[in-house]
Design a protein around this motif. Structure first.
Motif, PDB file in Angstrom:
ATOM      1  N   PRO A  46       0.804  -1.231   0.000  1.00 23.30           N
ATOM      2  CA  PRO A  46       0.000   0.000   0.000  1.00 23.30           C
ATOM      3  C   PRO A  46       0.838   1.282   0.000  1.00 23.30           C
ATOM      4  CG  PRO A  46      -0.766  -1.543   1.673  1.00 23.30           C
ATOM      5  CD  PRO A  46       0.560  -2.030   1.207  1.00 23.30           C
ATOM      6  N   ASN A  47       2.118   1.171   0.314  1.00 24.76           N
ATOM      7  CA  ASN A  47       2.977   2.353   0.398  1.00 24.76           C
ATOM      8  C   ASN A  47       4.014   2.426  -0.714  1.00 24.76           C
ATOM      9  OD1 ASN A  47       2.334   3.755   3.162  1.00 24.76           O
ATOM     10  ND2 ASN A  47       2.423   1.573   3.638  1.00 24.76           N
ATOM     11  N   LEU A  48       3.793   1.680  -1.789  1.00 24.79           N
ATOM     12  CA  LEU A  48       4.762   1.665  -2.881  1.00 24.79           C
ATOM     13  C   LEU A  48       4.946   3.045  -3.511  1.00 24.79           C
ATOM     14  CD1 LEU A  48       4.044  -1.690  -4.785  1.00 24.79           C
ATOM     15  CD2 LEU A  48       6.047  -1.092  -3.434  1.00 24.79           C
ATOM     16  N   SER A  49       3.882   3.843  -3.540  1.00 26.89           N
ATOM     17  CA  SER A  49       3.996   5.167  -4.154  1.00 26.89           C
ATOM     18  C   SER A  49       4.982   6.061  -3.403  1.00 26.89           C
ATOM     19  CB  SER A  49       2.627   5.842  -4.204  1.00 26.89           C
ATOM     20  OG  SER A  49       2.086   5.984  -2.895  1.00 26.89           O
ATOM     21  N   LEU A  50       5.165   5.791  -2.103  1.00 26.90           N
ATOM     22  CA  LEU A  50       6.105   6.593  -1.315  1.00 26.90           C
ATOM     23  C   LEU A  50       7.556   6.319  -1.714  1.00 26.90           C
ATOM     24  CD1 LEU A  50       4.533   6.275   2.250  1.00 26.90           C
ATOM     25  CD2 LEU A  50       4.414   8.241   0.711  1.00 26.90           C
ATOM     26  N   MET A  51       7.787   5.182  -2.356  1.00 26.81           N
ATOM     27  CA  MET A  51       9.150   4.801  -2.699  1.00 26.81           C
ATOM     28  C   MET A  51       9.735   5.664  -3.816  1.00 26.81           C
ATOM     29  SD  MET A  51       9.669   2.534  -0.480  1.00 26.81           S
ATOM     30  CE  MET A  51       8.642   1.601   0.641  1.00 26.81           C
ATOM     31  N   TYR A  52       8.892   6.499  -4.422  1.00 27.17           N
ATOM     32  CA  TYR A  52       9.432   7.439  -5.403  1.00 27.17           C
ATOM     33  C   TYR A  52      10.267   8.528  -4.736  1.00 27.17           C
ATOM     34  CZ  TYR A  52       6.862   5.587  -9.396  1.00 27.17           C
ATOM     35  OH  TYR A  52       6.406   4.779 -10.424  1.00 27.17           O
TER      36      TYR A  52
ATOM     37  N   ARG B 151      13.241   9.557  -2.723  1.00 24.20           N
ATOM     38  CA  ARG B 151      14.521   8.860  -2.556  1.00 24.20           C
ATOM     39  C   ARG B 151      14.904   8.659  -1.094  1.00 24.20           C
ATOM     40  NH1 ARG B 151      19.314  13.164  -4.132  1.00 24.20           N
ATOM     41  NH2 ARG B 151      18.795  14.787  -2.606  1.00 24.20           N
ATOM     42  N   ASN B 152      14.342   9.466  -0.180  1.00 29.37           N
ATOM     43  CA  ASN B 152      14.707   9.341   1.229  1.00 29.37           C
ATOM     44  C   ASN B 152      13.796   8.380   1.995  1.00 29.37           C
ATOM     45  OD1 ASN B 152      16.877  11.202   1.178  1.00 29.37           O
ATOM     46  ND2 ASN B 152      15.443  12.912   1.263  1.00 29.37           N
ATOM     47  N   VAL B 153      12.777   7.842   1.327  1.00 29.81           N
ATOM     48  CA  VAL B 153      11.857   6.919   1.981  1.00 29.81           C
ATOM     49  C   VAL B 153      12.229   5.486   1.630  1.00 29.81           C
ATOM     50  CG1 VAL B 153       9.453   6.212   2.243  1.00 29.81           C
ATOM     51  CG2 VAL B 153      10.014   8.634   1.945  1.00 29.81           C
ATOM     52  N   ARG B 154      12.400   4.677   2.655  1.00 32.50           N
ATOM     53  CA  ARG B 154      12.751   3.270   2.466  1.00 32.50           C
ATOM     54  C   ARG B 154      11.750   2.381   3.202  1.00 32.50           C
ATOM     55  NH1 ARG B 154      15.213   5.654  -0.680  1.00 32.50           N
ATOM     56  NH2 ARG B 154      17.474   5.715  -1.095  1.00 32.50           N
ATOM     57  N   ILE B 155      11.785   1.105   2.904  1.00 35.19           N
ATOM     58  CA  ILE B 155      10.928   0.151   3.606  1.00 35.19           C
ATOM     59  C   ILE B 155      11.191   0.204   5.100  1.00 35.19           C
ATOM     60  CG2 ILE B 155      10.443  -2.307   3.945  1.00 35.19           C
ATOM     61  CD1 ILE B 155      10.974  -2.742   1.000  1.00 35.19           C
ATOM     62  N   PHE B 156      12.452   0.328   5.457  1.00 33.65           N
ATOM     63  CA  PHE B 156      12.823   0.389   6.870  1.00 33.65           C
ATOM     64  C   PHE B 156      12.116   1.554   7.565  1.00 33.65           C
ATOM     65  CE2 PHE B 156      15.639   1.951  10.260  1.00 33.65           C
ATOM     66  CZ  PHE B 156      15.740   0.801  11.043  1.00 33.65           C
ATOM     67  N   ASP B 157      12.004   2.701   6.894  1.00 27.63           N
ATOM     68  CA  ASP B 157      11.352   3.873   7.484  1.00 27.63           C
ATOM     69  C   ASP B 157       9.866   3.607   7.721  1.00 27.63           C
ATOM     70  OD1 ASP B 157      13.755   5.371   7.312  1.00 27.63           O
ATOM     71  OD2 ASP B 157      13.335   5.778   5.204  1.00 27.63           O
TER      72      ASP B 157
ATOM     73  N   ARG C 294      16.573  -7.554   1.359  1.00 31.32           N
ATOM     74  CA  ARG C 294      16.170  -8.352   0.200  1.00 31.32           C
ATOM     75  C   ARG C 294      14.921  -7.774  -0.461  1.00 31.32           C
ATOM     76  NH1 ARG C 294      12.520 -11.809  -1.319  1.00 31.32           N
ATOM     77  NH2 ARG C 294      13.018 -13.481  -2.784  1.00 31.32           N
ATOM     78  N   ALA C 295      13.922  -7.394   0.369  1.00 30.55           N
ATOM     79  CA  ALA C 295      12.679  -6.837  -0.165  1.00 30.55           C
ATOM     80  C   ALA C 295      12.959  -5.510  -0.889  1.00 30.55           C
ATOM     81  CB  ALA C 295      11.679  -6.614   0.951  1.00 30.55           C
ATOM     82  N   SER C 296      13.900  -4.714  -0.374  1.00 32.73           N
ATOM     83  CA  SER C 296      14.238  -3.424  -0.992  1.00 32.73           C
ATOM     84  C   SER C 296      14.885  -3.640  -2.353  1.00 32.73           C
ATOM     85  CB  SER C 296      15.183  -2.650  -0.088  1.00 32.73           C
ATOM     86  OG  SER C 296      14.588  -2.371   1.163  1.00 32.73           O
ATOM     87  N   GLN C 297      15.698  -4.676  -2.471  1.00 26.63           N
ATOM     88  CA  GLN C 297      16.380  -4.942  -3.730  1.00 26.63           C
ATOM     89  C   GLN C 297      15.425  -5.431  -4.806  1.00 26.63           C
ATOM     90  OE1 GLN C 297      19.337  -7.734  -2.404  1.00 26.63           O
ATOM     91  NE2 GLN C 297      20.856  -6.136  -1.925  1.00 26.63           N
ATOM     92  N   ASN C 298      14.319  -6.031  -4.377  1.00 27.45           N
ATOM     93  CA  ASN C 298      13.337  -6.569  -5.332  1.00 27.45           C
ATOM     94  C   ASN C 298      12.088  -5.711  -5.435  1.00 27.45           C
ATOM     95  OD1 ASN C 298      14.462  -9.458  -6.065  1.00 27.45           O
ATOM     96  ND2 ASN C 298      14.709  -9.254  -3.864  1.00 27.45           N
ATOM     97  N   LEU C 299      12.200  -4.467  -4.975  1.00 26.08           N
ATOM     98  CA  LEU C 299      11.046  -3.585  -4.927  1.00 26.08           C
ATOM     99  C   LEU C 299      10.832  -2.888  -6.265  1.00 26.08           C
ATOM    100  CD1 LEU C 299       8.948  -2.582  -2.821  1.00 26.08           C
ATOM    101  CD2 LEU C 299      10.430  -0.586  -2.487  1.00 26.08           C
ATOM    102  N   VAL C 300       9.589  -2.844  -6.705  1.00 28.90           N
ATOM    103  CA  VAL C 300       9.221  -2.135  -7.931  1.00 28.90           C
ATOM    104  C   VAL C 300       8.154  -1.102  -7.541  1.00 28.90           C
ATOM    105  CG1 VAL C 300       8.271  -2.297 -10.238  1.00 28.90           C
ATOM    106  CG2 VAL C 300       9.656  -4.170  -9.324  1.00 28.90           C
ATOM    107  N   PRO C 301       8.539   0.188  -7.436  1.00 25.53           N
ATOM    108  CA  PRO C 301       7.563   1.217  -7.037  1.00 25.53           C
ATOM    109  C   PRO C 301       6.369   1.263  -7.979  1.00 25.53           C
ATOM    110  CG  PRO C 301       9.808   2.079  -6.990  1.00 25.53           C
ATOM    111  CD  PRO C 301       9.888   0.747  -7.654  1.00 25.53           C
ATOM    112  N   ALA C 302       5.205   1.571  -7.382  1.00 28.92           N
ATOM    113  CA  ALA C 302       3.976   1.622  -8.192  1.00 28.92           C
ATOM    114  C   ALA C 302       3.932   2.909  -9.002  1.00 28.92           C
ATOM    115  CB  ALA C 302       2.772   1.554  -7.275  1.00 28.92           C
TER     116      ALA C 302
END
Length: 270
Positions: free
Chosen positions: A102-108, A110-116, A262-270
């Protein structure tokens, strides 16, 4: 002068990165509060009221049923320390499972990561349960349902260990849920199976020795026993090993960080 500036560079860069990290997490926390509770009625106060309602409900039910817990402790004190402790490690993972999609759009950004995203949700949940626990302790003590903790330091240490366990298992299963939707379906029944073994509804000292030995393999039991030792340690014989619990917490923290990477490396932002 050039050499001094070069030596100060890494420290300045670290402080700058930390400042950005704090702003990102603060923004994500505020976003989560508004998303979950909105701006109307009691709003973000529901963050603290919700766990309070659950804990009060369990306390009243246990008191009405005269629940047997293997000691002469008051039902209110037993329920507060037990069920509040359960909310820590149960709610934290539930808030981060399936939270990446649900938060893939935030990954655009650059300072937002899954960890955050994970940290903001875990921090919000931990603070809500801790605040609920603190307020109910004061209220129950004021109306004579329980006495204030004998050793507040042990209560804080036990609570922090439980919160660490909640964060560790939360990061691990939260990152795993990005691999497979089955994690969510698996965690839901598992947490209910773990509830009766978590130490919330019994004292380890009241169990048969053989069963107590196996129960102490569960890390959350040690945290609950430590919290209760801080509350009313003079009234029962507590059994816990915080060194063992810290080791388990550290292992799952490392597993969680590896899965997040691992999840960050395989992440494809929406």
């Amino acid at each position: 002068m050039e050499g001094d500036g070069h030596r100060q560079g890494p420290q300045t860069g670290l402080l700058h990165s930390w400042a950005i990290q704090r702003r990102v997490i603060h923004a994500l926390v505020m976003r989560e509060v508004i998303t979950r509770f909105g701006r109307h009625n009691i709003g973000f106060l529901w963050l603290f009221v919700e766990p309070m309602i659950f804990t009060i409900g369990v306390t009243l039910i246990w008191s009405a049923l005269r629940a047997v817990h293997g000691s002469s402790l008051s039902i209110a004190a037993f329920a507060l320390t037990g069920y509040s402790s359960v909310l820590v490690w149960r709610n934290m993972p539930s808030r981060v499972i399936d939270s990446i999609e649900p938060n893939l759009s935030l990954m655009y950004h650059r300072n937002v990561r899954i960890f955050d995203i994970f940290v903001s949700r875990l921090l919000l949940e931990g603070l809500s349960v801790a605040t609920s626990f603190f307020i109910l302790t004061i209220i129950f003590a004021a109306i004579g349902w329980l006495s204030l903790p004998e050793d507040p330091f042990k209560v804080v240490v036990g609570w922090l260990m439980l919160a660490w366990w909640g964060c560790a298992i939360g990061m691990f299963v939260g990152a795993l849920s990005h691999r497979s939707e089955l994690i969510d379906k698996f965690w839901a029944p598992l947490q209910y199976l773990m509830f009766p073994l978590s130490g919330s509804a019994f004292l380890v000292d009241a169990l048969p020795p053989d069963f107590a030995h196996w129960v102490l393999y569960l890390p959350m039991v040690h945290g609950v026993e430590c919290v209760r030792d801080g509350f009313f340690g003079s009234q029962f014989n507590a059994h816990y090993d915080l060194g063992y619990m810290a080791t388990i917490n550290l292992v799952f923290t490392l597993f969680g960080l590896v899965e997040i990477r691992r999840a960050s490396q395989n992440l494809v932002p929406a």
